[in-house]
Each structure stands twice: as structure tokens, then as C-alpha cells.
Design an enzyme around this catalytic site. Structure first.
Site, short mmCIF file in Angstrom:
data_model
loop_
_atom_site.label_atom_id
_atom_site.label_comp_id
_atom_site.label_asym_id
_atom_site.label_seq_id
_atom_site.Cartn_x
_atom_site.Cartn_y
_atom_site.Cartn_z
N CYS A 40 0.20 3.70 2.85
CA CYS A 40 0.69 3.09 4.10
C CYS A 40 2.20 3.32 4.24
O CYS A 40 2.68 3.66 5.32
CB CYS A 40 0.41 1.59 4.12
SG CYS A 40 -1.34 1.16 4.06
N CYS A 44 0.83 -1.21 0.00
CA CYS A 44 0.00 0.00 0.00
C CYS A 44 0.86 1.27 0.00
O CYS A 44 1.59 1.51 0.95
CB CYS A 44 -0.90 -0.05 1.23
SG CYS A 44 -1.72 1.48 1.66
#
Length: 102
Positions: A34, A31
Site C-alpha cells: 500500500c 501495509c
């Protein structure tokens, strides 16, 4: 303070039985947002020793992600006294994470 990696095996001890506020970062290695938030989470951990900062890899701990209704990542959930106190979804400024655990 170091960021603690949570699993289903240590979740209750580290979060539900914690004597101080807990901030959890639900993330995945693939991600982008993230990855962008990871250094911010580290900063919060370093600058707020009175808060336990933890991470949960949703690919490894799908049961925990489902238990807390994590549909998008990153998702940040704060706990205090074993209860959810707040939730923030997406990449956010550090101030938003600080506010989440205050």
C-alpha cells in the site's frame, strides 16, 4: 486534484453521487505494498483531473471494506454512476489503475 479521504460519513456523497468516475484505494498504514502504491495513486490523481481519486483506510473504516468485499490490500475499485465498474487487487503499474477508470 487532491486525493480525498473517505469515511462512512462522506462515502455516499463523494462516490455514489459523484458526477464523474471514482477510483478508490483501500489501504492500511502498516501495509508495505500500500505504501508503495501511494505515490502512484497520487500521480493518477494529478494526471487525471476528470477522475475523483479517493482512499479508504480499512483499519478506520472496516464497515466500508466489508461492504465491498475487500479481503486483500491494496484493493482498487472504480465506480461510475454509483456502480462498481472494476476491481484490481495488489500492487500494480500505474497503467492498470488508469485502465481501471477508463
Amino acid at each position: 486534484m487532491a486525493v480525498i479521504k473517505l469515511t462512512k460519513d462522506n462515502f455516499d456523497q463523494e462516490v455514489m453521487q459523484s458526477g464523474k468516475p471514482v477510483l478508490i484505494d483501500f489501504y492500511a498504514d502498516w501495509c508495505g505494498p500500500c505504501k508503495m502504491m501511494s505515490p502512484v495513486v497520487e500521480e493518477v490523481s494529478d494526471e487525471m483531473p476528470d477522475v475523483k481519486v479517493c482512499k479508504i483506510n480499512i483499519d478506520e473504516e472496516m464497515d466500508l471494506a466489508q461492504r465491498f468485499g475487500v479481503m486483500s490490500i491494496p484493493t482498487f475499485i472504480s465506480f461510475n454512476g454509483g456502480e462498481i465498474r472494476g476491481k484490481q487487487i495488489g500492487a500494480v503499474p500505474k497503467s492498470a489503475l488508469v485502465d481501471l477508470v477508463k
